[in-house]
Scaffold this motif. Sequence first.
Motif, mmCIF file in Angstrom:
data_model
loop_
_atom_site.group_PDB
_atom_site.id
_atom_site.type_symbol
_atom_site.label_atom_id
_atom_site.label_comp_id
_atom_site.label_asym_id
_atom_site.label_seq_id
_atom_site.Cartn_x
_atom_site.Cartn_y
_atom_site.Cartn_z
ATOM 1 N N THR A 308 26.488 3.016 -12.208
ATOM 2 C CA THR A 308 25.589 4.130 -11.903
ATOM 3 C C THR A 308 24.739 4.500 -13.105
ATOM 4 N N LEU A 309 25.354 4.547 -14.287
ATOM 5 C CA LEU A 309 24.602 4.880 -15.495
ATOM 6 C C LEU A 309 23.572 3.807 -15.832
ATOM 7 N N SER A 310 23.948 2.546 -15.681
ATOM 8 C CA SER A 310 22.980 1.474 -15.941
ATOM 9 C C SER A 310 21.858 1.510 -14.909
ATOM 10 N N GLY A 311 22.184 1.875 -13.667
ATOM 11 C CA GLY A 311 21.148 2.024 -12.654
ATOM 12 C C GLY A 311 20.198 3.163 -12.976
ATOM 13 N N ALA A 312 20.749 4.269 -13.481
ATOM 14 C CA ALA A 312 19.904 5.394 -13.881
ATOM 15 C C ALA A 312 18.988 5.001 -15.033
ATOM 16 N N ALA A 313 19.535 4.279 -16.008
ATOM 17 C CA ALA A 313 18.728 3.814 -17.136
ATOM 18 C C ALA A 313 17.625 2.875 -16.660
ATOM 19 N N ALA A 314 17.940 1.996 -15.720
ATOM 20 C CA ALA A 314 16.931 1.074 -15.180
ATOM 21 C C ALA A 314 15.839 1.841 -14.443
ATOM 22 N N SER A 315 16.227 2.890 -13.719
ATOM 23 C CA SER A 315 15.235 3.699 -13.005
ATOM 24 C C SER A 315 14.280 4.371 -13.974
ATOM 25 N N ILE A 316 14.831 4.898 -15.064
ATOM 26 C CA ILE A 316 13.991 5.548 -16.064
ATOM 27 C C ILE A 316 13.090 4.522 -16.742
ATOM 28 N N ALA A 317 13.632 3.351 -17.062
ATOM 29 C CA ALA A 317 12.857 2.307 -17.737
ATOM 30 C C ALA A 317 11.692 1.837 -16.877
ATOM 31 N N VAL A 318 11.922 1.705 -15.579
ATOM 32 C CA VAL A 318 10.861 1.254 -14.680
ATOM 33 C C VAL A 318 9.689 2.232 -14.693
ATOM 34 N N GLY A 319 9.995 3.519 -14.821
ATOM 35 C CA GLY A 319 8.937 4.522 -14.844
ATOM 36 C C GLY A 319 8.035 4.426 -16.051
ATOM 37 N N HIS A 320 8.469 3.699 -17.090
ATOM 38 C CA HIS A 320 7.666 3.564 -18.307
ATOM 39 C C HIS A 320 7.036 2.180 -18.449
ATOM 40 N N VAL A 321 7.191 1.333 -17.439
ATOM 41 C CA VAL A 321 6.603 -0.005 -17.489
ATOM 42 C C VAL A 321 5.130 0.089 -17.108
ATOM 43 N N ALA A 322 4.259 -0.375 -18.005
ATOM 44 C CA ALA A 322 2.814 -0.352 -17.750
ATOM 45 C C ALA A 322 2.440 -1.598 -16.959
ATOM 46 N N LEU A 323 2.369 -1.462 -15.642
ATOM 47 C CA LEU A 323 2.076 -2.582 -14.764
ATOM 48 C C LEU A 323 1.317 -2.065 -13.555
ATOM 49 N N ASP A 324 0.370 -2.859 -13.089
ATOM 50 C CA ASP A 324 -0.358 -2.490 -11.879
ATOM 51 C C ASP A 324 0.537 -2.787 -10.685
ATOM 52 N N TRP A 325 1.326 -1.791 -10.308
ATOM 53 C CA TRP A 325 2.323 -2.003 -9.266
ATOM 54 C C TRP A 325 1.700 -2.280 -7.909
ATOM 55 N N SER A 326 0.473 -1.807 -7.682
ATOM 56 C CA SER A 326 -0.181 -2.087 -6.409
ATOM 57 C C SER A 326 -0.474 -3.568 -6.246
ATOM 58 N N VAL A 327 -0.582 -4.294 -7.364
ATOM 59 C CA VAL A 327 -0.826 -5.736 -7.329
ATOM 60 C C VAL A 327 0.466 -6.523 -7.490
ATOM 61 N N TRP A 328 1.283 -6.127 -8.456
ATOM 62 C CA TRP A 328 2.478 -6.894 -8.802
ATOM 63 C C TRP A 328 3.761 -6.378 -8.151
ATOM 64 N N GLY A 329 3.707 -5.182 -7.568
ATOM 65 C CA GLY A 329 4.926 -4.542 -7.093
ATOM 66 C C GLY A 329 5.699 -5.359 -6.075
ATOM 67 N N GLU A 330 5.004 -5.891 -5.074
ATOM 68 C CA GLU A 330 5.692 -6.636 -4.012
ATOM 69 C C GLU A 330 6.290 -7.941 -4.547
ATOM 70 N N LEU A 331 5.583 -8.587 -5.478
ATOM 71 C CA LEU A 331 6.112 -9.812 -6.076
ATOM 72 C C LEU A 331 7.342 -9.507 -6.922
ATOM 73 N N VAL A 332 7.310 -8.387 -7.655
ATOM 74 C CA VAL A 332 8.484 -7.969 -8.430
ATOM 75 C C VAL A 332 9.666 -7.709 -7.495
ATOM 76 N N LEU A 333 9.402 -7.065 -6.368
ATOM 77 C CA LEU A 333 10.464 -6.835 -5.386
ATOM 78 C C LEU A 333 11.060 -8.153 -4.913
ATOM 79 N N GLY A 334 10.201 -9.128 -4.639
ATOM 80 C CA GLY A 334 10.689 -10.424 -4.167
ATOM 81 C C GLY A 334 11.530 -11.153 -5.198
ATOM 82 N N VAL A 335 11.070 -11.165 -6.463
ATOM 83 C CA VAL A 335 11.789 -11.890 -7.523
ATOM 84 C C VAL A 335 13.145 -11.257 -7.791
ATOM 85 N N PHE A 336 13.183 -9.937 -7.923
ATOM 86 C CA PHE A 336 14.453 -9.295 -8.256
ATOM 87 C C PHE A 336 15.386 -9.184 -7.045
#
Length: 464
Positions: A308-336
């Motif tokens: 749970t703590l690692s999941g919380a840390a990952a959630s916070i980290a994702v919020g600081h990733v500078a990425l055009d999620w409208s373009v890359w978001g679905e591909l990131v979902l597929g890869v992970f």
Amino acid sequence: MMGFCWDWSRECGPHGRGWVGPTVLLCIYGFCSMMRPSEPFLTDYLTGPYKNLTTKQVTRQVLPICVYSNLFLLIPVFLVTDILRYKPVIVLQALNYILAFLLFIFSSGVVLTQCALFIYSMGTAADVAYYSYIYSVVHPQYYQRVTSYARGAVLLGYAAGAMLGQLLVSLGGVSIYWLNVITLGSLCVALLAALLLPMPQRSLVLGGTQNDNGPFEEVVSSSRGSWVVWWLRKGIRTGRGEMRALKRLVVDCKECYSSMAVLFFCVWSAMGKCGYHQITGYVQLLWASKQPQYNFTEYNGGVEAVATLSGAAASIAVGHVALDWSVWGELVLGVFTALTAGVLYLMDLTNSIWICYGCYGLFKTIYMALITICTFQIAQGLSRERYALVFGVNSFVGMALQSLLTAIVVNTKSLQLTITSQFLVYASYFAAMVVLFLIRGVYTLLQSRLMELIPAEGLSERRT
């Protein structure tokens, strides 16, 4: 109390200070309602000397109650939540949790355990009230901040409860029975915090907002936001109030899902929740099948806390990733999601409980990161009064999928799948999601690159 604003007419005050009071109380409620030291050991409690249920009874008769009752209750609770304006439903959620754990402590037998889980499901179905309440009492400029606090309180509460349970069992020799008693005490504190929450004076879905135009503006002005009062005054006399509300819901729902970008993030949210809750609901049975039979100390609570703590840390980290999620978001979902499927296959096929523990932690971490991506991408494409609607619809679709998956995998008598065979199906479920989102992600990326090339080519032609 500086910064505490309980009056809706002074929403956030002249300088936006009033968000502190409701947020603090809501976070206390979220933390205490989720601090349940006994939950990581629920299967052991049910199959142990306290309840004397068999593994087959727990798998096929007890745990599915949560899934089916959640599906049955979700839509009625969602509508009642908006009508009653969140706080009463949060209070009822706390009362449901308290009653459920009282039954866990003092009842016995399959039927009463099923009743306890049904009452517990009434509480989990009301999660929409917890996550929507804060949007009705704070200014929109604080949405991102209060959302992170509310979600963080839940994650920290669950992690603290899991770790406390593990320490008490491993080091203190405390029985699971007393873990349930501690959980009950924490839920009583949560009830007190819920009772102290300020009452919102408007709802987000049926009751309209200050920016609404049309018939629902009358709800706010004449009835101080009470959809119930408006319905009694206008709906009964004209016979059209209820149909008008339902029509608005249908129109809003259609508009919310008309964007393909929002739609695919909603699809992952619903499908991901289905798989996540199915995995977390039955993982203790898988762990029990992997554990050595003699001289082994369970670390279910510790694993849940770390995951749970690692999941919380990952959630916070994702919020600081500078990425055009409208373009890359679905591909990131597929890869992970592909990585998630691989982790689940390994967790199912391994004979080592430690590898199984590690795979579960990685699975939960990845899920928390991906659901966070979906959440803020969906929120960016919606107005605030529609967020609760989309949250409710996504949750309902996820629960419908989970009910179907449970009916096929768990309750089909002709299959009689073992717990390891069930997890093989769940891993394949995530693998199917991979195909969908990799195709969609590649398509979105190519479309974006093509749109960038066309203007560039047109500009070069004009220059020549």
